[in-house]
Enzyme design. Structure first.
Site, short mmCIF file in Angstrom:
data_model
loop_
_atom_site.label_atom_id
_atom_site.label_comp_id
_atom_site.label_asym_id
_atom_site.label_seq_id
_atom_site.Cartn_x
_atom_site.Cartn_y
_atom_site.Cartn_z
N CYS A 17 0.86 -1.18 0.00
CA CYS A 17 0.00 0.00 0.00
C CYS A 17 0.90 1.24 0.00
CB CYS A 17 -0.90 0.00 1.24
SG CYS A 17 0.06 0.09 2.78
N HIS A 46 5.80 -5.04 8.62
CA HIS A 46 5.81 -6.43 9.07
C HIS A 46 6.03 -7.39 7.90
CE1 HIS A 46 3.66 -5.54 13.12
NE2 HIS A 46 4.97 -5.45 13.19
N CYS A 101 2.69 5.85 8.93
CA CYS A 101 1.76 5.99 7.80
C CYS A 101 0.86 7.19 8.05
CB CYS A 101 0.92 4.72 7.67
SG CYS A 101 -0.41 4.90 6.46
N HIS A 129 -0.10 -4.78 19.66
CA HIS A 129 0.28 -4.47 18.28
C HIS A 129 0.94 -3.09 18.27
CE1 HIS A 129 -0.03 -3.33 14.04
NE2 HIS A 129 -0.09 -4.63 13.77
N GLU A 131 0.91 -0.60 16.34
CA GLU A 131 0.02 0.52 16.02
C GLU A 131 -0.87 0.90 17.20
OE1 GLU A 131 -3.72 1.80 13.31
OE2 GLU A 131 -2.42 0.28 12.41
N THR A 170 -5.94 0.73 12.19
CA THR A 170 -6.27 0.87 10.76
C THR A 170 -6.32 -0.44 9.99
OG1 THR A 170 -3.96 1.19 10.13
CG2 THR A 170 -5.22 3.17 10.68
N CYS A 200 -8.04 1.74 7.11
CA CYS A 200 -7.47 2.42 5.95
C CYS A 200 -8.01 1.87 4.64
CB CYS A 200 -5.95 2.38 6.01
SG CYS A 200 -5.19 0.94 5.26
N SER A 228 1.72 -9.80 10.78
CA SER A 228 1.03 -8.73 10.04
C SER A 228 -0.47 -8.82 10.28
CB SER A 228 1.32 -8.87 8.53
OG SER A 228 0.38 -8.15 7.78
N SER A 229 -1.01 -7.82 10.97
CA SER A 229 -2.43 -7.82 11.33
C SER A 229 -3.31 -7.87 10.08
CB SER A 229 -2.75 -6.56 12.15
OG SER A 229 -4.14 -6.47 12.39
#
Length: 316
Positions: A17, A46, A101, A129, A131, A170, A200, A228-229
């Site tokens: 992304c 990740h 981001c 996590h 984030e 996100t 997102c 990686s979520s």
């Protein structure tokens, strides 16, 4: 002996992304500008393949700022960091670049705005996590309460039910989040939500492509990292959308060929931090074993691009 026929559905969009593209570019440009080593707090994104590639170019990955020397630049990962991290870097007069981001930064700004208006925050996210840690760390301890499931909502203890707002990580599943938001609104009717969905565009687009692809496939592989979520959410979305076998693979060597015996169709997608080279590696592994017919399942076209910070655009 001829290879058996296989229809290979390829989700679009998939893979990198704009936020991941920007974060990787920031590390590469920092190495070009300041030379190696450049320190990176937490994995920049990740994905082991990406991290290993940047390590070879001169990036040193650490978990905490305390592991970095004062005299080398440090980059903060795309997932975002608590406010205490840049504050500590400033106190040590370090050169630092924030690769958070922009869509995560938007959530940080939102949380601060609500706090300034006297609202206590509830965050929908996964405990631990990066984030979630970064977003919760935008405000003082206890100002952001974490919920992970609709059940958590029943047990959350708030200061004032009439002064609440919520934000979300996100990279969550749209469907899961909807259930938690509904539970929050049922228990706290006055709760304020984001102006625009926090999840997102890239997460949403990849999940929608999987929903369109899953019912056509006997099996589905998501190229992505186990930490990686957004990649793990794609596996869940695929299973729920009707695909009998959905698995996460880091690369082609992880494919369980025995589990795929007898299939006639497979869907392939990738999380937002998985590079195209790994996706192609998986596709080529199928082409070596099957007579493949490729079909694209496109649900959106992405043309988003985020600028790198000004310090990297200026000549040294």
């Amino acid at each position: 002996m001829t290879n058996p026929p296989l229809t290979l559905y390829l989700a679009a969009p998939r893979g990198f992304c704009a936020g991941v593209d920007r974060a990787i570019k920031i590390v590469e440009m920092a190495i070009t500008k300041w030379g190696a080593p450049v320190y990176v707090r937490h994995e920049i994104v990740h994905n082991k393949f990406v991290v290993d590639g940047l390590r070879e170019k001169g990036a040193v990955f650490v978990e905490e700022l305390s592991e970095c020397p004062d005299d080398r630049p440090v980059i903060f990962s795309a997932h975002g960091v608590p406010k205490s991290v840049p504050n500590a870097a400033q106190a040590r007069n370090m050169v630092y670049v924030d690769a958070t981001c922009p869509l995560v930064s938007k959530v940080h700004i939102e949380a601060q705005r609500h706090a300034d208006a006297g609202l206590q925050m509830i965050m929908i996210g996964h405990e631990g996590h990066p984030e979630t840690v970064g977003t919760m760390g935008q405000l003082p301890e206890g100002e952001v309460l974490l919920v992970e499931t609709p059940e958590d909502v029943a047990h959350v203890s708030v200061r004032d039910p009439s002064k609440l707002a919520y934000v979300t990580q996100t990279t969550l599943s749209i469907d899961d989040t909807a259930g938690i938001v509904a539970a929050l609104q049922a228990r706290f009717p006055a709760i304020v939500g984001p102006h625009k969905e926090d999840i997102c565009y890239a997460t949403t687009n990849r999940q929608e492509a999987v929903k369109a692809m899953a019912p056509k496939c006997d099996a589905m592989l998501v190229v992505g990292a186990p930490n990686s979520s957004n990649s793990k959410r794609l596996v869940e979305v695929g299973s729920r959308a009707g695909c009998a076998y959905a698995q996460l693979v880091q690369r082609a060597t992880d494919i369980d060929w025995r589990a795929l015996e007898g299939i006639t169709s497979i869907g392939i997608t990738a999380g937002a931090s998985a590079p195209e080279v790994l996706i192609n590696e998986v596709i080529n592994a199928f082409k070596a074993r099957y007579d493949v017919t490729e079909e694209m399942v496109e649900t959106a076209v992405e043309n988003v691009e985020f600028k790198v910070p000004r310090v990297l655009r200026e000549t040294a």
